[in-house]
Design a protein around this motif. Structure first.
Motif, PDB file in Angstrom:
ATOM      1  N   PHE A 247      81.187 -29.398 -15.201  1.00  0.00           N
ATOM      2  CA  PHE A 247      81.368 -28.184 -15.986  1.00  0.00           C
ATOM      3  C   PHE A 247      81.183 -26.948 -15.108  1.00  0.00           C
ATOM      4  N   ILE A 248      81.653 -25.797 -15.592  1.00  0.00           N
ATOM      5  CA  ILE A 248      81.559 -24.574 -14.799  1.00  0.00           C
ATOM      6  C   ILE A 248      80.933 -23.411 -15.572  1.00  0.00           C
ATOM      7  N   ASN A 249      80.628 -23.577 -16.855  1.00  0.00           N
ATOM      8  CA  ASN A 249      79.996 -22.490 -17.604  1.00  0.00           C
ATOM      9  C   ASN A 249      78.520 -22.373 -17.216  1.00  0.00           C
ATOM     10  N   TRP A 250      78.018 -21.130 -17.154  1.00  0.00           N
ATOM     11  CA  TRP A 250      76.620 -20.901 -16.757  1.00  0.00           C
ATOM     12  C   TRP A 250      75.640 -21.676 -17.614  1.00  0.00           C
ATOM     13  N   THR A 251      75.883 -21.717 -18.927  1.00  0.00           N
ATOM     14  CA  THR A 251      74.895 -22.300 -19.834  1.00  0.00           C
ATOM     15  C   THR A 251      75.195 -23.761 -20.165  1.00  0.00           C
ATOM     16  N   THR A 252      76.238 -24.326 -19.539  1.00  0.00           N
ATOM     17  CA  THR A 252      76.439 -25.774 -19.585  1.00  0.00           C
ATOM     18  C   THR A 252      75.787 -26.434 -18.385  1.00  0.00           C
ATOM     19  N   ASP A 253      75.981 -25.832 -17.204  1.00  0.00           N
ATOM     20  CA  ASP A 253      75.427 -26.401 -15.977  1.00  0.00           C
ATOM     21  C   ASP A 253      73.944 -26.113 -15.799  1.00  0.00           C
ATOM     22  N   ASN A 254      73.439 -25.048 -16.406  1.00  0.00           N
ATOM     23  CA  ASN A 254      72.015 -24.714 -16.326  1.00  0.00           C
ATOM     24  C   ASN A 254      71.482 -24.393 -17.716  1.00  0.00           C
ATOM     25  N   ASN A 255      70.171 -24.448 -17.857  1.00  0.00           N
ATOM     26  CA  ASN A 255      69.518 -24.021 -19.092  1.00  0.00           C
ATOM     27  C   ASN A 255      69.587 -22.493 -19.155  1.00  0.00           C
ATOM     28  N   GLY A 256      70.319 -21.951 -20.124  1.00  0.00           N
ATOM     29  CA  GLY A 256      70.530 -20.510 -20.192  1.00  0.00           C
ATOM     30  C   GLY A 256      69.264 -19.705 -20.365  1.00  0.00           C
ATOM     31  N   ALA A 257      68.243 -20.275 -20.986  1.00  0.00           N
ATOM     32  CA  ALA A 257      66.982 -19.565 -21.209  1.00  0.00           C
ATOM     33  C   ALA A 257      66.026 -19.695 -20.031  1.00  0.00           C
ATOM     34  N   TYR A 258      66.445 -20.387 -18.982  1.00  0.00           N
ATOM     35  CA  TYR A 258      65.640 -20.539 -17.775  1.00  0.00           C
ATOM     36  C   TYR A 258      65.963 -19.374 -16.847  1.00  0.00           C
ATOM     37  N   ASP A 259      65.219 -18.295 -16.946  1.00  0.00           N
ATOM     38  CA  ASP A 259      65.461 -17.077 -16.165  1.00  0.00           C
ATOM     39  C   ASP A 259      64.806 -17.244 -14.796  1.00  0.00           C
ATOM     40  N   TYR A 260      65.315 -18.229 -14.045  1.00  0.00           N
ATOM     41  CA  TYR A 260      64.642 -18.634 -12.806  1.00  0.00           C
ATOM     42  C   TYR A 260      64.743 -17.565 -11.731  1.00  0.00           C
ATOM     43  N   ALA A 261      63.733 -17.508 -10.879  1.00  0.00           N
ATOM     44  CA  ALA A 261      63.665 -16.519  -9.804  1.00  0.00           C
ATOM     45  C   ALA A 261      64.873 -16.667  -8.891  1.00  0.00           C
ATOM     46  N   ALA A 262      65.593 -15.558  -8.664  1.00  0.00           N
ATOM     47  CA  ALA A 262      66.784 -15.608  -7.826  1.00  0.00           C
ATOM     48  C   ALA A 262      67.283 -14.204  -7.552  1.00  0.00           C
ATOM     49  N   ASP A 263      67.973 -14.053  -6.419  1.00  0.00           N
ATOM     50  CA  ASP A 263      68.690 -12.812  -6.166  1.00  0.00           C
ATOM     51  C   ASP A 263      70.071 -12.905  -6.810  1.00  0.00           C
ATOM     52  N   THR A 264      70.937 -11.924  -6.556  1.00  0.00           N
ATOM     53  CA  THR A 264      72.250 -11.892  -7.182  1.00  0.00           C
ATOM     54  C   THR A 264      73.053 -13.151  -6.905  1.00  0.00           C
ATOM     55  N   GLY A 375      61.653 -25.539 -21.398  1.00  0.00           N
ATOM     56  CA  GLY A 375      62.926 -26.232 -21.527  1.00  0.00           C
ATOM     57  C   GLY A 375      62.757 -27.732 -21.612  1.00  0.00           C
ATOM     58  N   ILE A 376      63.736 -28.372 -22.233  1.00  0.00           N
ATOM     59  CA  ILE A 376      63.811 -29.831 -22.304  1.00  0.00           C
ATOM     60  C   ILE A 376      65.192 -30.237 -21.817  1.00  0.00           C
ATOM     61  N   THR A 387      77.635 -41.081 -19.960  1.00  0.00           N
ATOM     62  CA  THR A 387      76.284 -40.540 -20.016  1.00  0.00           C
ATOM     63  C   THR A 387      76.239 -39.343 -20.950  1.00  0.00           C
ATOM     64  N   ALA A 388      75.261 -39.320 -21.829  1.00  0.00           N
ATOM     65  CA  ALA A 388      75.044 -38.186 -22.719  1.00  0.00           C
ATOM     66  C   ALA A 388      73.927 -37.316 -22.159  1.00  0.00           C
ATOM     67  N   PHE A 389      74.007 -36.010 -22.396  1.00  0.00           N
ATOM     68  CA  PHE A 389      72.938 -35.119 -21.966  1.00  0.00           C
ATOM     69  C   PHE A 389      72.719 -34.051 -23.029  1.00  0.00           C
ATOM     70  N   ALA A 390      71.531 -33.475 -23.009  1.00  0.00           N
ATOM     71  CA  ALA A 390      71.195 -32.400 -23.942  1.00  0.00           C
ATOM     72  C   ALA A 390      70.145 -31.518 -23.301  1.00  0.00           C
ATOM     73  N   ARG A 391      70.208 -30.229 -23.602  1.00  0.00           N
ATOM     74  CA  ARG A 391      69.211 -29.271 -23.143  1.00  0.00           C
ATOM     75  C   ARG A 391      68.793 -28.384 -24.305  1.00  0.00           C
ATOM     76  N   PHE A 392      67.517 -28.007 -24.269  1.00  0.00           N
ATOM     77  CA  PHE A 392      67.008 -26.968 -25.155  1.00  0.00           C
ATOM     78  C   PHE A 392      66.194 -26.015 -24.304  1.00  0.00           C
ATOM     79  N   GLY A 393      66.368 -24.712 -24.520  1.00  0.00           N
ATOM     80  CA  GLY A 393      65.614 -23.726 -23.772  1.00  0.00           C
ATOM     81  C   GLY A 393      65.143 -22.589 -24.658  1.00  0.00           C
ATOM     82  N   TRP A 394      63.967 -22.048 -24.338  1.00  0.00           N
ATOM     83  CA  TRP A 394      63.370 -20.951 -25.103  1.00  0.00           C
ATOM     84  C   TRP A 394      62.559 -20.079 -24.156  1.00  0.00           C
TER      85      TRP A 394
END
Length: 512
Positions: A247-264, A375-376, A387-394
């Motif tokens: 996948f290529i969407n930001w919130t499919t490949d990563n947990n969208g609520a995970y505001d992880y430390a990063a530069d641009t 996150g889960i 393979t099935a996958f699921a994420r939850f983030g808050w």
């Protein structure tokens, strides 16, 4: 017959991507001509011949769609995975050294969509097209059986739809979020990796650009220090974490609520500690935060601005005798972040030094605030090939979205399939659903006309941003992979007044 078939595809391709204003075929992006002289033509060809390719069977394989890290052998009933990737060039036979590369090009477009109004940070409602590129050179050397040095050089460029604005779940994770950044190559990763053995028995490890060892102690402590991306080690998912093949969407490949430390560009500097045992592991990271939201410069005062990341991983399936992984994530960020409620109160009371017509989240004195979230990440093999996958983030949602994207809550679920299922072991396919949300303070800030680093329509009729994404990656020859994809987005930027948006895409990936 073949010439007639190719000619008809070329003519259809020219018509499909003709400029809507002039009727003429648009000029292809200059930076991609060398690799792919007619991306639109390739899209039509791949879409047309994919059914034929599926009939030309490779040798049967036991490949799974994802690799579950170090499962307990007593829990496995499926055959082991064959997740090897074909490359254009041979790699070093000497296991002490690593040299590889990749080039990833993603073309996207969207037709006009309904939007009664737009703001400075809106996804444009007019027809758009854009092509991103990401090229990486991976290098590494093993100093001994427990220590290695890794260094990656990267170049990212091209363009993004609406310069990357207007969506919380942006449609292309490879884009550069600041179009003014230099296009020159830059160090992406530079780290030292040390393994401390805590047991005598070994387990097999698949060598990769971030770990060159072919075997590791079953019980061990791994320490890394240097520059890296937090998603290299946290919130990883075997079928939903790779823009090169999945996948290529930001919130499919990563947990969208995970505001992880990063530069641009998505990287930080810090240290990680990873304890691994037979069926479980626990990892921790301490990292630097950017100076401003979506900023390229990091703050080199870790006693003031810093981030902590924690993840517990249990390698055990939910379905009996089927491999699976459960990952539990937590993080805290300390940085000079604004508070949405304070920005709204300042705007409503006109207490700002220079009152503006909209609230401004960055209009505050320097202060350290804390953001935290959880996150889960679930991963479950259903069959040897599915393979099935699921994420939850808050996250707490009160402080400014700062490093990744503007999401305070997310649900994602999907399926990843290996082409070995239909005797195309290098192919992949996937389908995912994502639903993103923001907290009330964040909603009110955007409704009053405030701008985040990604969102801001000048108003907001709030609704959850819902995304459907699908793709098919076809292996063409050696290290060349092509992938048509499609995303459907409801309430882009959480705004019921805009959309829905349909975003077809085409990815060309070369693995060196």
């Amino acid at each position: 017959m073949k010439l007639k078939f190719i000619f008809s595809i070329a003519r259809a391709s020219s018509w499909l991507y003709a400029d809507r204003k002039t009727g003429a075929s648009p000029a292809f992006p200059a930076h991609l001509r060398h690799f792919c002289p007619n991306l639109a033509l390739l899209l039509m060809i791949v879409s047309s011949v994919m059914p034929m390719l599926a009939q030309n069977s490779d040798a049967p394989s036991s490949a799974k769609s994802g690799t579950v890290a170090q499962p307990d052998p007593t829990d496995l009933t499926d055959p082991p995975p064959d997740d090897s990737i074909e490359t254009m060039l041979p790699h070093f036979k000497n296991p002490r050294f690593w040299l590889s590369g990749q080039a990833n090009f993603i073309f996207q477009t969207h037709p006009p969509f309904h939007a009664p109004y737009s703001g400075p940070n809106s996804l444009s409602p007019r027809y758009e097209k854009a092509t991103s590129r990401l090229m990486t050179l991976y290098t590494g050397v093993r100093l001994n059986n427990s220590t290695e040095l890794l260094f990656d050089l990267e170049e990212a460029g091209g363009a993004a739809l609406s310069t990357g604005l207007g969506l919380a779940g942006n449609t292309d994770l490879d884009i550069v979020r600041n179009p003014l950044l230099s296009k020159a190559p830059y160090p992406a990763r530079a780290m030292i990796h040390k393994v401390f053995a805590l047991s005598d028995d070994k387990v097999e490890n698949h060598p990769s650009a971030i770990s060159l060892f072919d075997e590791l102690p079953r019980r061990r402590l791994e320490i890394r220090f240097g520059k890296f991306g937090m998603p290299d080690f946290f919130d990883v998912n075997s079928v939903g974490s790779d823009t090169h093949f999945q996948f290529i969407n930001w919130t499919t490949d990563n947990n969208g609520a995970y505001d992880y430390a990063a530069d641009t560009r998505g990287y930080t500097v810090g240290a990680t500690a990873d304890y691994e045992d037979r069926n479980w592991g626990f990892r921790f990271a301490e990292a630097l935060m950017p100076k401003v939201a979506n900023g390229i410069d990091l703050v080199w005062r870790p006693w003031q601005e810093h981030a902590e990341n924690f993840e517990y991983e249990l390698r055990h399936g939910i379905i009996p005798k089927k491999p699976g992984v459960i990952r539990l994530l937590a993080y805290t960020n300390y940085a000079n972040m604004g508070i949405y409620r304070d920005a709204i109160a300042q705007f409503e009371n006109h207490t700002a030094p220079t009152p503006e017509s909209v609230p401004e989240i960055t209009n505050h004195p320097w202060h350290i605030t804390r953001k935290y979230g959880f996150g889960i990440n679930l991963e479950q093999n259903l069959t040897p090939y599915l393979t099935a996958f699921a994420r939850f983030g808050w996250d707490n949602g009160k402080t400014e979205s700062f490093a990744y994207t503007e999401v305070d809550q997310t649900f994602a679920e999907g399926l990843g399939a290996s082409g070995a299922w239909w005797h195309r072991k290098q192919d992949r396919a996937g389908l995912a659903l994502v639903s993103n949300a923001i907290k009330k303070d964040h909603q009110n800030y955007l409704a009053d006309g405030g701008l985040g680093f990604l969102l801001g329509d000048g108003g907001l009729n709030y609704g959850r941003e819902n995304i459907l994404e699908t793709y098919y990656t076809v292996h063409v020859w050696r290290g060349i992979y092509l992938a048509p994809g499609l995303q459907h987005i409801t309430n882009p930027g959480y705004n019921r007044d805009r959309g829905p948006v349909l975003v077809p895409s085409f990815r060309a990936h070369i693995e060196f």
